[in-house]
Structure formats: C-alpha cells, structure tokens
Write a protein that holds these residues in place. Structure first.
Motif, PDB file in Angstrom:
ATOM      1  N   HIS A   1       0.844  -1.199   0.000  1.00  0.00           N
ATOM      2  CA  HIS A   1       0.000   0.000   0.000  1.00  0.00           C
ATOM      3  C   HIS A   1       0.883   1.253   0.000  1.00  0.00           C
ATOM      4  O   HIS A   1       1.872   1.313   0.741  1.00  0.00           O
ATOM      5  N   PRO A   2       0.531   2.259  -0.799  1.00  0.00           N
ATOM      6  CA  PRO A   2       1.362   3.471  -0.846  1.00  0.00           C
ATOM      7  C   PRO A   2       1.562   4.128   0.522  1.00  0.00           C
ATOM      8  O   PRO A   2       2.639   4.651   0.804  1.00  0.00           O
TER       9      PRO A   2
ATOM     10  N   CYS B   1     -10.868   6.861  -1.700  1.00  0.00           N
ATOM     11  CA  CYS B   1      -9.723   6.488  -0.882  1.00  0.00           C
ATOM     12  C   CYS B   1      -9.277   7.675  -0.024  1.00  0.00           C
ATOM     13  O   CYS B   1      -9.018   8.758  -0.539  1.00  0.00           O
TER      14      CYS B   1
ATOM     15  N   ALA C   1      -5.928   9.461  -0.931  1.00  0.00           N
ATOM     16  CA  ALA C   1      -5.745   9.976  -2.294  1.00  0.00           C
ATOM     17  C   ALA C   1      -4.999  11.311  -2.342  1.00  0.00           C
ATOM     18  O   ALA C   1      -4.121  11.514  -3.174  1.00  0.00           O
TER      19      ALA C   1
ATOM     20  N   CYS D   1      -1.293  10.688  -2.129  1.00  0.00           N
ATOM     21  CA  CYS D   1      -0.768   9.525  -2.830  1.00  0.00           C
ATOM     22  C   CYS D   1      -0.218   9.913  -4.197  1.00  0.00           C
ATOM     23  O   CYS D   1      -0.789  10.751  -4.880  1.00  0.00           O
TER      24      CYS D   1
ATOM     25  N   CYS E   1      -9.643   5.922  -7.936  1.00  0.00           N
ATOM     26  CA  CYS E   1      -9.509   6.097  -6.492  1.00  0.00           C
ATOM     27  C   CYS E   1     -10.647   6.902  -5.871  1.00  0.00           C
ATOM     28  O   CYS E   1     -10.688   7.071  -4.648  1.00  0.00           O
TER      29      CYS E   1
ATOM     30  N   CYS F   1      -6.234  -1.025  -1.970  1.00  0.00           N
ATOM     31  CA  CYS F   1      -5.718   0.023  -2.851  1.00  0.00           C
ATOM     32  C   CYS F   1      -6.013  -0.384  -4.292  1.00  0.00           C
ATOM     33  O   CYS F   1      -5.921  -1.557  -4.634  1.00  0.00           O
ATOM     34  N   HIS F   2      -6.362   0.610  -5.114  1.00  0.00           N
ATOM     35  CA  HIS F   2      -6.646   0.290  -6.516  1.00  0.00           C
ATOM     36  C   HIS F   2      -5.373   0.053  -7.315  1.00  0.00           C
ATOM     37  O   HIS F   2      -5.391  -0.588  -8.353  1.00  0.00           O
ATOM     38  N   HIS F   3      -4.271   0.613  -6.832  1.00  0.00           N
ATOM     39  CA  HIS F   3      -3.010   0.466  -7.583  1.00  0.00           C
ATOM     40  C   HIS F   3      -1.856   0.113  -6.648  1.00  0.00           C
ATOM     41  O   HIS F   3      -0.911   0.882  -6.515  1.00  0.00           O
TER      42      HIS F   3
HETATM   43  S1  SF4 Z   1      -6.500   3.600  -3.845  1.00  0.00           S
HETATM   44 FE1  SF4 Z   1      -5.558   5.109  -5.169  1.00  0.00          FE
HETATM   45  S2  SF4 Z   1      -5.267   6.912  -3.875  1.00  0.00           S
HETATM   46 FE2  SF4 Z   1      -5.684   5.182  -2.529  1.00  0.00          FE
HETATM   47  S3  SF4 Z   1      -3.682   4.457  -1.966  1.00  0.00           S
HETATM   48 FE3  SF4 Z   1      -4.299   3.254  -3.723  1.00  0.00          FE
HETATM   49  S4  SF4 Z   1      -3.493   4.358  -5.500  1.00  0.00           S
HETATM   50 FE4  SF4 Z   1      -3.377   5.736  -3.755  1.00  0.00          FE
END
Ligand code: SF4
Lengths: 220, 319
Positions: free
Chosen positions: B251-252, B283, B286, B289, B296, B308-310
């Motif tokens: 997770h970022p 999120c 966001a 991030c 997001c 997390c989407h990414h």
């Molecule tokens: S869902 Fe999107 S905004 Fe939230 S942590 Fe993951 S990449 Fe970042």
C-alpha cells in the motif's frame, strides 16, 4: 557559539543529575546528544536553553557568560533560543487556539503587528493547514500540536534550537516532517541545534555531530 | 494447527458528536489473531487503532456506536454487556498491557499488594501464605525482581513499571493479550527488551497478542503479521517479514511510513491524514498519494492483503 562548561545541575543539590558536563555547539552546527532516559540530558538541555539555573559551571553565549535564567534572563538571551519538548500537551496552555499559541512569543515581546504574516508563514513551514489554526489543543492530534509547538519555537527566529526528544511520541512520517521543518529553518537562518534523545538512528541521521552522554563529563 | 483466538469481522465505531456530527473512528475492520501469534496494528496517532482496542475491551465512551462482530471464542465482545466484560473478559480472557504502566498501577500501593489482590480476584487464591507465593510467582513470570515487590510504582524505573504491569496482565492466564503502545517513551534498549519479553509470553503459553503501536521498529521485532491502519481503515494486512523485508509493503501509505524512518529515506509523506469527522469520498489517502487515478474516487476494499486500486506489485510476481 553556545558553550556549556563544567555544568552541574539538578533539582536537589545533594544529588545532581548532571555532574561536571561540558558541551558546545557552533553556530550552524547540529549536535545530537544521545543518552538513556533519566540520565540527565533533558536537564542539561534546559540549562542550555537558559530555563534551568545550574548549581555550578558556566554557560557562555558567544563568549559572554550567562548570569540570569528563565524570565530574568535578558530579552536578547531569551529570544535567542527556541525550545521544543517531548510532550506537546504538557507544554501548552490548553485554552489557547493554535494560532495564539504560535503567536504568543510575538505578543509577549510587543511585536503584535508581525503576527498575521509570521503565523501564516510558519503554519506553512511546519505543515499546518489553516483550518487547524483556530482549534484548541484538545481538538488536534499530538503530531499537529507538536507542529504548532515547533512553530512557536521558531516564531522569534532564534539562533539556537533546543529539541528534547521532540519525536518520541510521534509516528515515522510526522517525525520526519518535523525534522525536515527544523532543517529547513536552519538552512535558511544558520541556527545551531542541540537535539537530545535516545534514538541513535534518528540523531545519527539528523545531526552532524553525535555525542554520547557517557562520553561527556570532566574530560570531554 | 492454528486456532483463532480473536476474530474481528466488519468492526466499525462511530462517535456521535454534538450538533449531529459523526466521527468515523474505525470502519469495517476484519482480522484474526491466532494462538502463538503476534499481530501488530500500526498507524499514526488518531488513526483509530486505540479506539479499536477500546471497542474490544468494551471501554468506549457513551457516545460511541459499534457495528460488526469481534469473537473471542464463543463470545461476541461487541454484543456483550458491561457486567460480562467486567467479570469475565477484562483481565481474565483479555490481558491488557497498558500504554503508561505508571498511570495504570495504583500509586499508593506496593506492587506486591496489587499482585496479591489480582491473584485473589482472578485465581481465587486465599490465605496469606498462598497469596504471597502466588504473587511472587506472578512477578517472576514477567521477570519482575522479587526484591522490588515492596516498592511503590513511582519508585520503579520505566522498564520495571512496564514489567509490573505485564505481570498483572498475565495473572489471569488470558488467551489474548492486548498491548496498547507498550513501548511509548521507553529507550530503544528497553523497547527491545519489552517486546522480547512480550514475545516470550506469546511463545511459551501459546497466547495471542494484539499489539497496537506507532513504533515500527518494535513491530518489526515482535510481529508475525502487521495490519496498517489509516483514517480508520485497515489498508494492509500482511506477513511482517515480507512487509519489513525486501518485498516491502504494497500500500502506498505503508510504503511512505517505512520510507520516513531515519534509517531509510527519512522523507515524510506529504500532507496530513484527513479528519475522521470529514473523510473524503473514495480512498482517504488519495490527497497524499502519488499513484492516484480516477479509480480512487471509489473506496478500495481489502482484497489480497491490501486496500488500494493500484498497489505496488512485488518484483518477481508476474500478472
Ligand atoms: S487507492 Fe488510489 S489513492 Fe488510494 S492508496 Fe491506492 S493508489 Fe493511492
């Protein structure tokens, strides 16, 4: 230069927690003082910030011995220091809004007209958003309150910063943000720093020179 | 065979504030803690992790509303009444290791008398001699030195106060230990020592330990798994060795937290967490991030250990 020479200090003359300790900080220098809790390093930090009168020894500020402490210290001495402590909640008036807390030293020195600009500038520097400035301490997190305490310490543009375990209660990111704010200020003003703590990794990364409490004393 | 000691499903806590404001302190938490395991719940102050602990203990203030379930064997802690919690849960089925032991211990009484009282209450030990022996045995289990038993809390160092509090927490032989920031304010050596002792109590008696902390080094030292909390949600729940090791978090936010450590990049995550009373849609991370996309704007749910989407994809894993 900030020099502590043969300082003995404590709260009971019979059992001083600091015994015959010498330490100096050059302008622009960052000195990390590493020691276990209870070793007396916080007391030494208070002596260095002119907040605690030592039982014996001399503090020299740019070569001049200091004779008066706390509120009796001359204004030029008091305003030369910015101090931040470990526990922000114990070092603020709970009734003050963050903006008033940050501006307090300006008010106390009769520089009210500088308040709006300086508070806005510092809020940005320490990462506080405008909506937080109108809150009182119980309405913000420890990290946010510590950011305000750092802003208060910087508001008079001190030449010396004394930081006593300022990140001990905080998460890694807030800790890194506070240290970055201190270092930005020092890069801009050339202020010297005495940071005391027990976290070797932190002080080692933060400070140019690391001093161990056990190595201080008569010979050092 | 692993046996689940605590099973948390969809736990949410809302605080109702004057003026109709609602604070979303914990949202939809799911996790298990098994016997012989330590799960570290990490996050910054105000992220909801202490509220989660209070919810498990039934110690939330009156304006709190909870949803979901938290099973300790057959008992749902969230549905239990205060009488059950006070009589059979706190101290007996959950041993609490508090954040500031000095404040948790009764200041005017010696450690011996507090241990004797606890032994009498939780184990039904009676008689002066038996109480004395049982209290000494309890002290020994937490490596609290017998020659300090007649001291008052303020006469103890931080490390010994922590051991006294741990000794009290262990008396009831609770299957679940809950440690709330047990290392705050301790020196690094003492942190290591404290978590090593906690680990020993997990290993020797097959207890489950839920440790709440903002101290990443302590978590790395003790935990089998970590749960990272951000703005009231668990955003990553994963194996501790992978999290702190080469693979790293996915997770970022978790990655940002680790990168902020002084022995890593020492770079803060930009900005601050959102207010729990005014969470953004989508999120909550966001705004801070560097991987945000249009996706997001929808709340990411915890799937495959990360919400997390990414998420970062560990190297060596092909899609
Ligand atoms: S869902 Fe999107 S905004 Fe939230 S942590 Fe993951 S990449 Fe970042």
């Amino acid at each position: 230069m900030l020099e502590l020479r043969a300082i003995t200090a404590g709260y009971d003359r019979r059992t001083p927690v600091v015994r015959d300790v010498s330490l100096s900080v050059e302008p622009g220098e960052a000195v990390g003082l590493l020691g276990p809790s209870g070793c007396g390093k916080s007391t030494l930090a208070r002596v260095a910030a002119l907040l605690h009168r030592p039982d014996s020894g001399t503090v020299l500020l740019d070569g001049e011995p200091v004779h008066r402490w706390r509120h009796r210290a001359p204004r030029a001495h008091r305003t030369a220091f910015g101090v931040v402590f470990q526990q922000p909640r114990l070092s603020v008036d709970p009734r003050l809004r963050l903006t008033d807390l940050m501006a307090e030293p300006l008010r106390a020195t009769g520089r009210r007209n500088e308040i709006p600009d300086r508070v806005a500038e510092l809020a940005t520097a320490v990462g506080l958003t405008p909506d937080l400035l109108t809150r009182r301490p119980h309405e913000v997190s420890d990290g946010q309150l510590q950011r305000a305490c750092l802003a208060r310490a910087l508001v008079l543009r001190p030449r010396w910063l004394i930081c006593d375990e300022i990140t001990a209660m905080l998460d890694a990111s807030t800790s890194a943000a506070l240290v970055a704010a201190v270092e930005d200020y020092r890069a801009e003003t050339g202020a010297g720093l005495l940071a005391v703590g027990h976290d070797h990794a932190l002080l080692n990364r933060w400070c140019g020179r690391l001093v161990r409490w056990d190595d201080l004393g008569p010979a050092a | 065979m692993t046996s689940v000691v605590l099973s948390v499903r969809g736990l949410s806590v809302r605080f109702l504030m004057p003026g109709g404001r609602r604070i979303a302190a914990v949202t939809d938490a799911h996790f298990d803690v098994t016997a012989g395991e330590c799960l570290a719940l990490i996050g910054e102050s105000g992220c909801g992790k202490s509220v989660l602990a209070s919810a498990l203990l039934g110690l939330l203030p009156a304006n709190a509303q909870t949803a979901g379930e938290a099973h300790l064997a057959d008992l749902d802690l969230l549905a239990a009444d205060e009488r059950t919690l006070a009589r059979t849960v706190r101290g007996r089925r959950i041993g609490l290791i508090p954040q500031s032991p000095a404040a948790h211990l009764t200041p005017v009484r010696t450690i011996r008398s507090q241990l004797e009282e606890t032994v009498a209450a939780l184990r039904g030990v009676q008689g002066r001699k038996a109480l004395r022996a049982a209290a000494e045995e309890a002290a020994e289990r937490a490596a609290f030195p017998a020659d300090h038993l007649d001291r008052h809390p303020h006469e103890l160092s931080g490390g010994l106060a922590q051991r006294a509090a741990t000794a009290l927490a262990l008396v009831g032989d609770a299957p679940l230990l809950l440690a709330d920031e047990p290392t705050t304010g301790l020196d690094r050596d003492l942190v290591d020592h404290t978590v090593d002792e906690l680990r020993r109590h997990v290993d020797t008696a097959d207890r489950a330990l839920l440790m709440i902390t903002h101290d990443l080094a302590a978590a790395e030292r003790i935990a089998d798994r970590v749960a990272v909390m951000y703005a009231g949600r668990i955003v990553e729940l994963t194996d501790a060795a992978a999290f702190f090791g080469e693979t790293g978090p996915r997770h970022p936010y978790s990655r940002g937290l680790l990168a902020a450590l002084p022995d890593r990049a020492f770079t803060p995550i930009p900005g601050m967490p959102p207010e729990l009373g005014a969470l953004p849609d989508g999120c909550a991370f966001a705004a801070r991030c560097d991987r945000t996309t249009a996706a997001c704007t929808a709340v990411p749910h915890l799937t495959d250990a990360v919400a997390c989407h990414h998420p970062h994809v560990p190297e060596g894993i092909r899609a």
